[in-house]
Design an enzyme around this catalytic site. Structure first.
Site, PDB file in Angstrom:
ATOM      1  N   HIS A 357       0.836  -1.204   0.000  1.00 15.92           N
ATOM      2  CA  HIS A 357       0.000   0.000   0.000  1.00 15.92           C
ATOM      3  C   HIS A 357       0.876   1.262   0.000  1.00 15.92           C
ATOM      4  O   HIS A 357       1.756   1.406   0.840  1.00 15.92           O
ATOM      5  CB  HIS A 357      -0.887  -0.023   1.242  1.00 15.92           C
ATOM      6  CG  HIS A 357      -2.048   0.900   1.130  1.00 15.92           C
ATOM      7  ND1 HIS A 357      -3.233   0.519   0.572  1.00 15.92           N
ATOM      8  CD2 HIS A 357      -2.187   2.186   1.484  1.00 15.92           C
ATOM      9  CE1 HIS A 357      -4.067   1.537   0.591  1.00 15.92           C
ATOM     10  NE2 HIS A 357      -3.461   2.564   1.142  1.00 15.92           N
ATOM     11  N   ALA A 358       0.632   2.158  -0.944  1.00 17.11           N
ATOM     12  CA  ALA A 358       1.498   3.338  -1.100  1.00 17.11           C
ATOM     13  C   ALA A 358       1.465   4.228   0.134  1.00 17.11           C
ATOM     14  O   ALA A 358       0.406   4.514   0.682  1.00 17.11           O
ATOM     15  CB  ALA A 358       1.043   4.148  -2.311  1.00 17.11           C
ATOM     16  N   HIS A 387       1.033  12.469  -5.474  1.00 18.64           N
ATOM     17  CA  HIS A 387       0.318  12.590  -4.196  1.00 18.64           C
ATOM     18  C   HIS A 387       1.242  12.254  -3.021  1.00 18.64           C
ATOM     19  O   HIS A 387       1.324  12.998  -2.046  1.00 18.64           O
ATOM     20  CB  HIS A 387      -0.903  11.665  -4.225  1.00 18.64           C
ATOM     21  CG  HIS A 387      -1.616  11.536  -2.928  1.00 18.64           C
ATOM     22  ND1 HIS A 387      -2.787  12.215  -2.645  1.00 18.64           N
ATOM     23  CD2 HIS A 387      -1.318  10.821  -1.816  1.00 18.64           C
ATOM     24  CE1 HIS A 387      -3.179  11.912  -1.414  1.00 18.64           C
ATOM     25  NE2 HIS A 387      -2.304  11.066  -0.882  1.00 18.64           N
ATOM     26  N   GLU A 388       1.942  11.130  -3.112  1.00 16.82           N
ATOM     27  CA  GLU A 388       2.828  10.705  -2.007  1.00 16.82           C
ATOM     28  C   GLU A 388       3.946  11.718  -1.772  1.00 16.82           C
ATOM     29  O   GLU A 388       4.266  12.042  -0.633  1.00 16.82           O
ATOM     30  CB  GLU A 388       3.415   9.317  -2.291  1.00 16.82           C
ATOM     31  CG  GLU A 388       2.382   8.185  -2.346  1.00 16.82           C
ATOM     32  CD  GLU A 388       1.529   8.080  -1.101  1.00 16.82           C
ATOM     33  OE1 GLU A 388       1.991   8.468  -0.019  1.00 16.82           O
ATOM     34  OE2 GLU A 388       0.373   7.627  -1.223  1.00 16.82           O
ATOM     35  N   HIS A 391       3.071  14.551   0.441  1.00 21.70           N
ATOM     36  CA  HIS A 391       3.261  14.300   1.875  1.00 21.70           C
ATOM     37  C   HIS A 391       4.720  14.557   2.267  1.00 21.70           C
ATOM     38  O   HIS A 391       5.002  15.203   3.270  1.00 21.70           O
ATOM     39  CB  HIS A 391       2.935  12.839   2.210  1.00 21.70           C
ATOM     40  CG  HIS A 391       1.486  12.491   2.129  1.00 21.70           C
ATOM     41  ND1 HIS A 391       0.504  13.230   2.736  1.00 21.70           N
ATOM     42  CD2 HIS A 391       0.844  11.447   1.545  1.00 21.70           C
ATOM     43  CE1 HIS A 391      -0.670  12.661   2.515  1.00 21.70           C
ATOM     44  NE2 HIS A 391      -0.494  11.577   1.791  1.00 21.70           N
ATOM     45  N   GLU A 415      -3.738  14.887   3.451  1.00 25.06           N
ATOM     46  CA  GLU A 415      -4.263  14.219   2.258  1.00 25.06           C
ATOM     47  C   GLU A 415      -4.644  15.242   1.198  1.00 25.06           C
ATOM     48  O   GLU A 415      -4.462  15.016  -0.001  1.00 25.06           O
ATOM     49  CB  GLU A 415      -5.473  13.356   2.609  1.00 25.06           C
ATOM     50  CG  GLU A 415      -5.148  12.129   3.444  1.00 25.06           C
ATOM     51  CD  GLU A 415      -4.076  11.242   2.822  1.00 25.06           C
ATOM     52  OE1 GLU A 415      -4.044  11.097   1.582  1.00 25.06           O
ATOM     53  OE2 GLU A 415      -3.249  10.708   3.580  1.00 25.06           O
ATOM     54  N   HIS A 515     -13.096   1.717   9.262  1.00 27.43           N
ATOM     55  CA  HIS A 515     -12.843   2.797  10.217  1.00 27.43           C
ATOM     56  C   HIS A 515     -13.703   2.727  11.465  1.00 27.43           C
ATOM     57  O   HIS A 515     -13.389   3.385  12.453  1.00 27.43           O
ATOM     58  CB  HIS A 515     -13.022   4.150   9.531  1.00 27.43           C
ATOM     59  CG  HIS A 515     -12.057   4.348   8.399  1.00 27.43           C
ATOM     60  ND1 HIS A 515     -12.165   3.649   7.211  1.00 27.43           N
ATOM     61  CD2 HIS A 515     -10.952   5.109   8.279  1.00 27.43           C
ATOM     62  CE1 HIS A 515     -11.165   4.000   6.410  1.00 27.43           C
ATOM     63  NE2 HIS A 515     -10.427   4.872   7.030  1.00 27.43           N
ATOM     64  N   TYR A 525     -11.528  12.900   5.961  1.00 27.01           N
ATOM     65  CA  TYR A 525     -11.594  12.571   4.532  1.00 27.01           C
ATOM     66  C   TYR A 525     -12.574  13.488   3.812  1.00 27.01           C
ATOM     67  O   TYR A 525     -12.365  13.880   2.674  1.00 27.01           O
ATOM     68  CB  TYR A 525     -11.967  11.097   4.324  1.00 27.01           C
ATOM     69  CG  TYR A 525     -10.998  10.156   5.005  1.00 27.01           C
ATOM     70  CD1 TYR A 525      -9.699  10.000   4.519  1.00 27.01           C
ATOM     71  CD2 TYR A 525     -11.354   9.452   6.153  1.00 27.01           C
ATOM     72  CE1 TYR A 525      -8.803   9.158   5.154  1.00 27.01           C
ATOM     73  CE2 TYR A 525     -10.462   8.607   6.795  1.00 27.01           C
ATOM     74  CZ  TYR A 525      -9.181   8.462   6.294  1.00 27.01           C
ATOM     75  OH  TYR A 525      -8.291   7.635   6.920  1.00 27.01           O
TER      76      TYR A 525
END
Ligand SMILES: [Zn+2]
Length: 616
Positions: A357-358, A387-388, A391, A415, A515, A525
């Protein structure tokens, strides 16, 4: 777009709490309050200073230790590395409980605003605070582990005798167009959760008691206290934002419902009510991108395929990351450190198990940033890498903040920033970096916007309702007898989706969503989905863009980069409204950016919906 996790370093983001090994235990729940009042008489701002200094030192050490153990575990999965990582986790958790309890002692002490902010972060760091009773806190820890394991080990054996994991079922839900098969899997997965119900009920009770001990009326109020505004204001704010986007959602819902009606028959998909929840390509009907082929506009093919173009231009995994890095350096950010290239994981190793998982990591709160991803050479993954790295650049930008503030401005920001960058991966950008030769004309935009709306607009009501349900559970407004009916009332009200079959009395469908048993707050989110469009619109304006915002890319614009960096550097040192103001000129969130972004699609949807009876 693919959901990616961000590796949260910091005691400030603990997932569960236990007091095992902690000496702050008492069996009388009323005693701590009295003791606290007594204590606070003697504590001063000077004590707060030394307390915070001590905690800071310990946090830096624990964070480093914990991040290393977790990195090793996720990159070399064995029983031993799992044990080491869970031991490190346990240690952080226990420290987090201790810090929160000690911080609460300063509640009535006069301290500086900066001290108060840090103390509040420590108090609110526990997502699920344990009561100050060692038996109860041990019970809470046990329940948390049990719920996690029930979810993680959940399987369903089909009528045909095939044993399926959630991953297997997720894959089939995405691609199957067989009404009955989808229904079987949808029902099958929900057999996992009824045994969770009593545990969940007890967990809510205990966590509420823990929240009481920290001075909050219930856990939902504690969660809502994390946003630099009152808990009630925060709830109102989410409602207001939802009101802004609802007209767009309603039109998307109306159009998708009619297309599904054509596919499955209007007897199965009635055209005047909610959509059966198993037909939207996702186990929870939370994103709908997997049914794009059923609802795609005609002539929507943009005429290029990034996956193919990556191959044509000879991009391997590392070059894809180099490409994404160039996006950031083009904005004026410093290049990634050499250690990033040496220590990151870019491809799935053949000789060992890893968590694929990225995710983006920050090992030392300085320069040791990394990503961990089993990169596929596809266009979608190219966006995920952007996207990563978002972060990573955020993490590096706030490295000079005190450890308490080495975090995003609110929990939606991290995010949102990653996604904001990914929104700039437009055809215009792809042409500028030489991946495609021509930008398709605007008639092709409807397809691209539809694909994105099915994920990002369709998600909004789900992003909102998960915590609507939990807040009411924690406050006692929803009682255990009503857990499931209240869940479906919210899903019908906000999403306009319905259970495809009548639910049993024993059913506990909220438990079938990760969750809930994992006790991870969900409003973040929703926020991230609102914020990313605002950030994108604001940065595009700063960059002098004159295109419609869905066509804009901030690539190569130093002014946009500078504004972005100002926000990233702030970390969580100031109320998020201040960060907002830097970018958008406004201290309030505003969902009109989503409406702007999808305006051409909304016009198209309204045209398609003419003469239809919309609403649910
Ligand atoms: Zn992410």
């Amino acid at each position: 777009m693919k959901k990616t996790t961000f590796k949260l370093t910091g005691v400030a983001l603990l997932i569960a709490a236990t007091l095992t090994g902690c000496n702050q235990t008492t069996s009388d729940a009323s005693a701590p309050q009295a003791a606290k009042a007594e204590m606070s008489k003697t504590l001063t701002a000077k004590d707060a200073d030394s307390f915070l200094a001590r905690v800071s030192e310990e946090m830096v050490r624990l964070n480093k230790e914990g991040a290393r153990a977790e990195w090793i575990y996720q990159n070399f999965i064995t029983e031993d590395t799992a044990a080491l990582s869970s031991a490190a986790n346990q240690k952080s958790t226990e420290a987090g409980v201790r810090f929160a309890m000690e911080a609460a002692k300063f509640d009535d002490v006069e301290v500086t605003p900066d001290q108060r902010r840090k103390l509040n972060f420590l108090k609110q760091s526990l997502v699920i605070p344990a009561p100050q009773d060692s038996k109860k806190s041990a019970e809470l820890a046990k329940i948390g582990a049990e719920l996690g394991s029930m979810y993680g080990k959940g399987t369903y054996t089909t009528k045909a005798g095939e044993k399926l994991s959630l991953g297997d079922m997720t894959a089939t839900m995405a691609t199957s167009r067989d009404y009955d098969e989808l229904l079987e899997l949808w029902q099958g997965w929900r057999q996992v959760s009824p045994p969770m119900k009593d545990l969940y009920t007890r967990q809510a009770e205990l966590a509420n008691e823990g929240a009481n001990g920290l001075g909050y009326p219930d856990l939902g109020t504690m969660w809502r206290s994390n946003y630099d505004m009152s808990p009630n204001e925060f709830a109102d704010e989410l409602d207001r934002l939802w009101g802004q986007v609802k007209p767009l959602y309603d039109d998307l819902h109306c159009y998708v419902r009619s297309e599904l009606g054509e596919k499955y028959g209007t007897d199965k998909v009635p055209q005047n009510g909610p959509i059966p929840a198993h037909l939207l390509g996702n186990m929870w009907a939370q994103t709908w991108g997997n049914v794009y082929d059923l609802v795609a506009p005609e002539n929507a093919d943009p005429g290029y395929d990034v996956t193919k173009q990556l191959a044509v231009h000879g991009y391997d995994e590392k070059q894809m990351v180099r490409g994404a890095e160039k996006f950031f350096t083009s904005l004026g950010f410093e290049a990634l450190p050499e250690t990033f290239w040496q220590r990151s994981l870019f491809t799935k190793p053949e000789d060992r198990d890893v968590v694929c998982h990225a995710s983006a990591w920050d090992l030392d709160a300085k320069d040791d940033i990394r990503i961990k991803m089993c990169i596929q050479r596809t266009g979608e993954e190219f966006s995920v890498i952007h996207h990563e790295l978002g972060h990573n650049f955020y993490q590096r930008a706030y490295q000079n903040q005190p450890v308490f503030y080495q975090n995003s401005a609110n929990d939606g920001f991290h995010e949102a920033i990653g996604d904001t960058i990914a929104l700039s991966v437009t055809p215009k950008y792809l042409k500028e970096i030489g991946l495609i030769d021509t930008i398709p004309d605007e008639s092709k935009d409807i397809g691209l916007l539809m694909k994105m709306a099915l994920d990002k607009v369709a998600f909004l009501p789900f992003g909102l309702l998960v915590d609507q349900w939990r807040w009411k559970v924690f406050s006692g407004e929803i009682t255990p007898e009503n857990y499931n009916t209240a869940w479906w009332e919210l899903r019908e009200k906000y999403q306009g989706v319905t259970a495809p079959v009548a639910r049993d009395k024993e059913a506990f469908d909220p438990g079938a969503k990760y969750h809930v048993p994992a006790n991870t707050p969900y409003s973040r989110y929703f926020l991230a989905h609102i914020q990313q469009f605002e950030f994108h619109r604001a940065l595009c304006e700063i960059s002098g863009n004159t295109d419609p915002i869905h066509r804009c890319s901030i690539y190569n614009n130093k002014d946009a980069g500078k504004a972005l960096n100002t926000v990233l550097e702030m970390g969580s040192s100031m109320p998020w409204q201040q960060a907002y103001k830097v970018l958008t000129g406004n201290e309030q969130m505003d969902a009109t950016a989503i409406l702007d972004y999808f305006a051409p699609l909304h016009t198209w949807l309204k045209e398609k919906n003419k003469g239809k009876q919309c609403g649910f």
